[in-house]
Design an enzyme around this catalytic site. Structure first.
Site, PDB file in Angstrom:
ATOM      1  CB  ILE A   1    -106.944   5.647 -18.804  1.00 27.34           C
ATOM      2  CG1 ILE A   1    -106.037   4.005 -18.330  1.00 27.34           C
ATOM      3  CG2 ILE A   1    -106.264   6.270 -20.013  1.00 27.34           C
ATOM      4  CD1 ILE A   1    -105.844   3.357 -19.416  1.00 27.34           C
TER       5      ILE A   1
ATOM      6  CG  PHE B   1    -117.317   5.802 -25.869  1.00 27.56           C
ATOM      7  CD1 PHE B   1    -116.476   6.573 -26.569  1.00 27.56           C
ATOM      8  CD2 PHE B   1    -117.764   5.852 -26.511  1.00 27.56           C
ATOM      9  CE1 PHE B   1    -116.151   6.827 -27.809  1.00 27.56           C
ATOM     10  CE2 PHE B   1    -118.203   5.582 -28.432  1.00 27.56           C
ATOM     11  CZ  PHE B   1    -117.708   6.231 -28.431  1.00 27.56           C
TER      12      PHE B   1
ATOM     13  CG  ASP C   1    -115.001   0.577 -13.066  1.00 29.24           C
ATOM     14  OD1 ASP C   1    -114.245   2.257 -14.418  1.00 29.24           O
ATOM     15  OD2 ASP C   1    -115.923   0.492 -13.685  1.00 29.24           O
TER      16      ASP C   1
ATOM     17  CB  ALA D   1    -110.722   1.749 -23.850  1.00 29.63           C
TER      18      ALA D   1
ATOM     19  CE  LYS E   1    -106.387 -24.459 -11.881  1.00 31.29           C
ATOM     20  NZ  LYS E   1    -107.268 -25.921 -11.710  1.00 31.29           N
TER      21      LYS E   1
ATOM     22  CG  ASN F   1    -115.568  -5.661 -20.390  1.00 31.99           C
ATOM     23  OD1 ASN F   1    -115.682  -5.607 -21.832  1.00 31.99           O
ATOM     24  ND2 ASN F   1    -115.025  -4.321 -19.730  1.00 31.99           N
TER      25      ASN F   1
ATOM     26  CE  LYS G   1    -115.025   8.514 -15.284  1.00 31.00           C
ATOM     27  NZ  LYS G   1    -114.249   7.229 -16.473  1.00 31.00           N
TER      28      LYS G   1
HETATM   29  N1  CTP Z   1    -112.629   5.069 -18.814  1.00 31.64           N
HETATM   30  C1  CTP Z   1    -110.724   5.166 -18.435  1.00 31.64           C
HETATM   31  N2  CTP Z   1    -110.459   4.055 -17.056  1.00 31.64           N
HETATM   32  C2  CTP Z   1    -111.039   3.682 -16.579  1.00 31.64           C
HETATM   33  C3  CTP Z   1    -112.316   2.925 -16.498  1.00 31.64           C
HETATM   34  C4  CTP Z   1    -113.073   4.326 -17.729  1.00 31.64           C
HETATM   35  O1  CTP Z   1    -109.986   5.547 -19.048  1.00 31.64           O
HETATM   36  N3  CTP Z   1    -110.490   2.740 -15.289  1.00 31.64           N
HETATM   37  C5  CTP Z   1    -112.667   5.478 -19.359  1.00 31.64           C
HETATM   38  C6  CTP Z   1    -113.228   4.548 -20.167  1.00 31.64           C
HETATM   39  O2  CTP Z   1    -112.681   4.458 -21.851  1.00 31.64           O
HETATM   40  C7  CTP Z   1    -114.744   5.560 -21.477  1.00 31.64           C
HETATM   41  C8  CTP Z   1    -114.779   5.985 -19.355  1.00 31.64           C
HETATM   42  O3  CTP Z   1    -113.787   6.506 -18.815  1.00 31.64           O
HETATM   43  O4  CTP Z   1    -114.558   6.640 -21.747  1.00 31.64           O
HETATM   44  C9  CTP Z   1    -116.197   5.956 -18.712  1.00 31.64           C
HETATM   45  O5  CTP Z   1    -116.008   4.084 -18.738  1.00 31.64           O
HETATM   46  P1  CTP Z   1    -117.641   3.976 -18.020  1.00 31.64           P
HETATM   47  O6  CTP Z   1    -117.504   2.647 -18.122  1.00 31.64           O
HETATM   48  O7  CTP Z   1    -118.261   4.766 -18.717  1.00 31.64           O
HETATM   49  O8  CTP Z   1    -117.273   4.975 -16.617  1.00 31.64           O
HETATM   50  P2  CTP Z   1    -117.082   4.644 -15.469  1.00 31.64           P
HETATM   51  O9  CTP Z   1    -116.246   5.819 -14.587  1.00 31.64           O
HETATM   52  O10 CTP Z   1    -116.449   3.327 -15.092  1.00 31.64           O
HETATM   53  O11 CTP Z   1    -117.934   4.525 -14.067  1.00 31.64           O
HETATM   54  P3  CTP Z   1    -119.312   3.449 -14.230  1.00 31.64           P
HETATM   55  O12 CTP Z   1    -118.784   2.442 -13.481  1.00 31.64           O
HETATM   56  O13 CTP Z   1    -119.670   4.045 -12.774  1.00 31.64           O
HETATM   57  O14 CTP Z   1    -120.359   4.296 -15.043  1.00 31.64           O
END
Ligand code: CTP
Length: 403
Positions: A309, A327, A283, A279, A293, A215, A345
């Site tokens: 995490i 975040f 997901d 970070a 490849k 991203n 969370k």
């Molecule tokens: N985070 C994480 N590990 C992941 C996904 C997210 O530690 N695999 C943490 C991010 O660092 C952030 C928080 O979770 O602090 C929320 O991330 P966000 O992308 O807003 O939410 P998601 O859990 O991905 O939920 P959604 O995509 O449904 O909004």
């Protein structure tokens, strides 16, 4: 005598301005607490106080010129900047702030500040119009928000020129109390021996050796948070996904690519007191990694969930950090979705930002966030630089521990 200030090493830069006389009284107050003070007088400062009065009060010689041959062997601008605990610029003029904001180094004061990594504290003093001039305000905020300098004042009152308004230098007592509070807070943090973990940046989830899912995150906000924690003396480790940013000073950095690597490194550095998960972790990752490849006619992209995490840290009963901050990157219903995230969370605070606005969030130097607490509180920060947001968040974190 107050032990907090005992033997603290302070460089006091006295700039030009009627308020310069107040700094003489400040030297007296600090000397009473057995601070060690070395005074730098700028060219215009010399017009308002004499080197002789400064020497008599500080019981040290006055530093005036970067090319002062008398000082050369004993103490140049580099060693002077290394010697001190803090640098206090009182009074600082609009001109000196402009110099510092642009990185100009044409006298001892500006050179030693540029060469230093110590906390700089500003006590501005000037005419009200000069203070409110846009360029002064831009420079002042740059020094605070981008460089992390602190300020005391200016305050409102009657000026030497007869006008009334904002621009009055803080009194010697006010500056003295400010410095005392600064060292008290740092001392408390030092005694607490805090350890922090910050995750930052994007992650890369490889499909094959050359393709991956990622991203737009640059890691800026997380890096600024790590920088700010380290400035407070917190033992800080930054686990960073791919990012072009430089390692912040005094921060241990671990560079990773994938979510799994970020997760493994996180587990290795536990226990910590503070965890800030900034970070933008992916997901999802490809269900299968192809070591060669993938050919276009065989592509079949199936994804599976990545480990979370933040959730792992929050639910870690044995080694849960005392404060877990997540975040929430949202494009709609910011507060509602963020509150849901706090609960799903199990974290203590969520820093929520609207990633649909291109002026803030990913890649931008600016951010506009709300800090939302499990206990129900919400603090909205107006749009400001990411370093300002980081400093405000870290101040809140530190207060949480010292109370
Ligand atoms: N985070 C994480 N590990 C992941 C996904 C997210 O530690 N695999 C943490 C991010 O660092 C952030 C928080 O979770 O602090 C929320 O991330 P966000 O992308 O807003 O939410 P998601 O859990 O991905 O939920 P959604 O995509 O449904 O909004």
């Amino acid at each position: 005598m107050d032990k907090i200030l005992n033997k603290k090493k302070i460089i006091l830069i006295i700039g030009g301005g009627i308020a310069a006389y107040k700094s003489l009284d400040l030297i007296r107050l600090l000397k009473k607490q057995e601070c060690e003070i070395k005074v730098v007088l700028t060219e215009s400062g010399k017009k308002f106080v004499t080197p002789l009065s400064v020497t008599s009060l500080s019981q040290n010689k006055v530093y005036q010129d970067i090319f002062d041959s008398e000082n050369e062997a004993e103490m140049d601008h580099i060693s002077l900047s290394r010697w001190c605990d803090i640098i206090l610029f009182a009074p600082i003029t609009a001109n000196s702030m402009a110099k510092l904001a642009s990185g100009k180094a044409d006298d001892l004061a500006s050179t030693l500040i540029l060469a230093s990594n110590k906390q700089v504290i500003l006590a501005p003093a000037m005419n009200v119009r000069m203070w409110h001039h846009k360029s002064t305000q831009i420079n002042f905020h740059k020094l605070l928000d981008d460089f992390g300098y602190l300020n005391i004042g200016p305050f409102i009152g009657e000026m030497a020129c007869g006008e009334y308004g904002e621009g009055i230098m803080a009194s010697p007592n006010e500056i003295f109390e400010f410095i005392k509070e600064y060292f008290t807070e740092r001392n408390l943090v030092k005694n607490l021996n805090l350890k922090a973990l910050v995750t930052a940046g994007p992650t890369k989830e490889y499909l094959d050796p050359i393709r991956f899912i990622t991203n737009n995150s640059t890691g800026k906000q997380g890096y600024e948070i790590a920088r700010s924690l380290a400035k407070f003396g917190v033992d800080t480790t930054l686990i960073s996904g791919p990012s072009k940013l430089k390692k912040p000073e005094n921060v241990n950095i671990i560079r990773v690519e994938t979510t799994n690597q970020m997760f493994d490194e996180t587990k290795k550095i536990l226990p910590v007191d503070i965890a800030v998960c900034a970070a933008a972790v992916s997901d999802f990752k490809p269900e299968k990694y192809e070591k060669n490849k993938i050919k276009k006619d065989t592509i079949n992209l199936n994804l599976k969930r990545n480990v979370d995490i933040l959730e792992f840290l929050s639910k870690n009963n044995q080694q849960r950090p005392k404060l877990v901050v997540g975040f929430a990157a949202e494009t709609e219903n910011l507060e509602e979705f963020s509150r849901k995230k706090i609960h799903s969370k199990y974290c203590d605070w969520i820093v929520a930002n609207d990633v649909s606005n291109p002026e803030i969030g990913f890649g931008s130097d600016y951010n506009e966030v709300s800090i939302i607490m499990k206990s129900g509180g919400l603090e909205k920060l107006e749009k400001n630089t990411k370093s300002y947001v980081a400093n405000t968040l870290v101040n809140k974190i530190i207060n949480h521990f010292v109370q």
